[in-house]
Every structure is written in structure tokens, then in C-alpha cells.
Design an enzyme around this catalytic site. Structure first.
Site, short mmCIF file in Angstrom:
data_model
loop_
_atom_site.label_atom_id
_atom_site.label_comp_id
_atom_site.label_asym_id
_atom_site.label_seq_id
_atom_site.Cartn_x
_atom_site.Cartn_y
_atom_site.Cartn_z
CB CYS B 85 46.85 0.82 -12.55
SG CYS B 85 45.25 1.46 -12.04
CG HIS B 194 47.90 -2.07 -8.91
ND1 HIS B 194 48.73 -0.97 -8.97
CD2 HIS B 194 46.66 -1.65 -9.25
CE1 HIS B 194 48.00 0.09 -9.33
NE2 HIS B 194 46.76 -0.29 -9.52
CD GLU B 196 52.03 -2.15 -8.31
OE1 GLU B 196 51.65 -3.06 -9.08
OE2 GLU B 196 51.43 -1.07 -8.20
#
Lengths: 92, 233
Positions: B85, B194, B196
Site C-alpha cells: 500500500c 494488505h 499482513e
């Protein structure tokens, strides 16, 4: 102290959603004859010392390298504020 | 393996990224934008957020922070670097990846669980996927529209450097539905979604099996760990 102005615009071929939103607001206000709005940036760099050709060249380089991202934006102009052409009706 | 996660002023997802690194089997090392010290890490994650409040352009000021000169050197020498991002925006502003990211074409910030297709498994961060695998990870951005000139797009497509493509909907107007790309060497990968945030059951996207059970993002981190292990032989 002298000021150098750098003007940057998003590339013409790119969508400018922020400008489009402003154009939409103008249309709702009955100002539909302003058919498009594009929003750019103006930087004013205050210089410690006199501005010569070398300073302007330095700012041009900075404009291309940092102030603008030439993948998505164009540098329209780099000029000193003192010599800026004042167009009719414009105030400073 | 030690993976550094760089914190910039305005980074938001550095903690989640470090957690994902640990879940992937590596040691997470906190790195600071203002230092010239990579602390001997073996890979680097540039996390999401709004570094420097997105002033100037997203990622533009972070790309010129002190630690980035070391990151650029390390990336050029082959160290795995993942930009998520805002991290992706920092990578394009650093010229480690081509193209640019502009405001979403619809003008709104978007936050959704996003399906992606893995288009390339020949990168340090995607070797654990299968080619064409469909995954779901959260996406949240206001300026995620990937753009590049026609020549760059042709090169990315022709050389297999598009790593992820949006499925179902194009959430931000990205050219060719591009969600993520890699450099020629495959060590530098950047994407808007994302991974994560999809690494631990109970905290990821919903799946057909159970709410919040999606962990598709974990493979990014296990990929880089196994690539590192293979390299050590």
C-alpha cells in the site's frame, strides 16, 4: 527574499477525480457552462540570496525530480515571483 | 531469517507487518526512517499507512528519507523488499518499481476484502503460491489506481512482471486490473492490498469455512523465508 514559483498539473490524459468533483459542484450551483475543472499545485520557494540562472536551473531540476512525479504530473512553469506577468484583474 | 519493517512518520501497519513476519517464521526487526542502518536484516517490508500525511504525493517524502538510500542499495543488490500500500507508493516514488499510483477513479476511499489472482510465482514473496491461485486479502486505499505509460504497461505484461491482478471488481481504476508488480529480478514486489492483515485465523477476511479465517497473506512471508533457507542451502 525572492520567491520562485513552480506550477505542477496532473497529466492531461489522467482522470482528475478531485477536479471532477468540483466541476460537479459547479454544475449543481447552476454554473454548468464551466464544463471541466482540473486541480494542480503551486509551490512557492523562498530563496536565501539572489536568484540567478543557476538557481532557476536548480529549481527546474528539483521540480522534475521531487516536486512533481513526471510519471503522473507535468511541470508547467518555473519562474521568479517578481518577474511574474500580472494578468488583467489578478491581484497579489 | 531477520526481516526489517521500516517505520516512517505516519506508518500505520508496521505492527501488523512485524506480527505477520513472526507468523511467517522469521524474526521481525524494527527499522527507523531517520537512520542509515538496516541492522543487518535479510529482507525489508515497507508497511502501509500515510507517511508524512501523504503530503506532496503519497510516499514521495518517505522515498527521500535517510534509510531509503540503504534500501535502494540493498534492493539493487538483490535483497527481498516488499512494499504494501503506502509501501508500494514509496517503491514507485523511489523508482525501485515503475509506474505511479493516483487517486481512485471513483474518488472514494475503499476498504474491502479483495480477491486477487497470483500472476507470478517467480518472486521472492510469491514463490509459495501456485500460478493462477486466487487469494483474498484486505484492501484499503484512497490512491491506489496503478498507472503507467503504454510502453511500461507492455513491458510489465510482456515480461511477466504483473504479480497480482484484481478479480471480480477493479476497486480503484488500476490499468489492466493490476494490483501488484515486481522488478525484473523478482526481489522487489509492491502491491496495494494488505497481505499482513490476512495471516492469522480470527483476524483475516471471511472465508466459506468460517468468519475471519482467511490467511492467504501468510504465504508472502513463508515464501520469503523459504527462499532465504534455499539460498543458504
Amino acid at each position: 527574499m525572492p520567491t520562485i514559483v513552480v506550477e505542477v498539473m496532473p497529466k492531461a490524459e489522467l482522470l482528475d477525480p478531485a477536479g471532477k468533483a468540483v466541476a460537479g459542484a459547479l454544475h449543481r450551483l447552476g454554473k454548468g457552462h464551466f464544463t471541466a475543472v482540473r486541480i494542480g499545485k503551486r509551490f512557492e520557494l523562498t530563496v536565501d540570496g539572489p536568484v540567478d540562472d543557476a538557481t532557476l536551473a536548480e529549481v527546474r531540476e528539483l521540480a522534475e525530480e521531487m516536486l512533481a512525479n513526471t510519471v503522473i504530473e507535468d511541470v508547467l512553469s518555473v519562474h521568479t515571483l517578481d518577474t511574474e506577468t500580472v494578468t488583467a484583474g489578478e491581484t497579489h | 531469517m531477520r526481516i526489517g519493517v521500516i517505520t516512517f512518520p505516519g506508518s500505520l501497519d508496521d505492527h501488523d507487518a512485524r506480527r505477520a513476519v513472526r507468523l511467517g517464521g522469521a524474526e521481525a526487526v524494527s527499522l527507523w526512517h531517520g537512520e542509515h542502518d538496516l541492522k543487518g536484516v535479510d529482507a525489508i517490508v515497507l508497511p502501509g499507512g500515510f507517511s508524512y500525511g501523504d503530503y506532496l504525493r503519497c510516499g514521495a517524502i518517505a522515498a527521500r528519507s535517510p534509510i531509503m538510500s540503504e534500501v535502494i542499495d540493498a534492493a539493487s543488490a538483490g535483497m527481498p523488499v516488499l512494499g504494501i500500500c503506502n509501501g508500494f507508493q514509496i517503491l514507485v516514488e523511489s523508482h525501485l518499481l515503475p509506474g505511479g499510483l493516483v487517486r481512485n477513479d471513483h474518488g472514494d476511499f475503499i476498504c474491502r476484502d479483495q480477491r486477487l489472482r497470483v500472476e507470478s510465482t517467480s518472486t521472492a514473496w510469491t514463490n509459495g503460491f501456485t500460478e493462477g491461485q486466487e487469494i483474498t486479502v484486505p484492501l484499503k486505499n484512497g490512491e491506489g489506481g496503478f498507472i503507467a505509460d503504454a510502453e511500461t504497461i507492455a513491458r510489465l505484461e510482456g515480461e511477466g512482471l504483473v504479480v497480482f491482478r484484481y478479480l471480480d471488481v477493479n476497486p480503484n481504476g488500476s490499468m489492466n486490473d493490476i494490483a501488484g508488480i515486481a522488478n525484473e529480478r523478482g526481489n522487489v514486489v509492491g502491491l496495494m492490498p494488505h497481505p499482513e492483515h490476512a495471516t492469522e485465523p480470527g483476524f483475516g477476511p471471511d472465508t466459506a469455512l468460517a468468519m475471519r479465517s482467511g490467511t492467504d497473506g501468510l504465504t508472502f512471508f513463508t515464501s520469503v523465508v523459504s527462499a532465504f533457507a534455499a539460498q543458504l542451502g
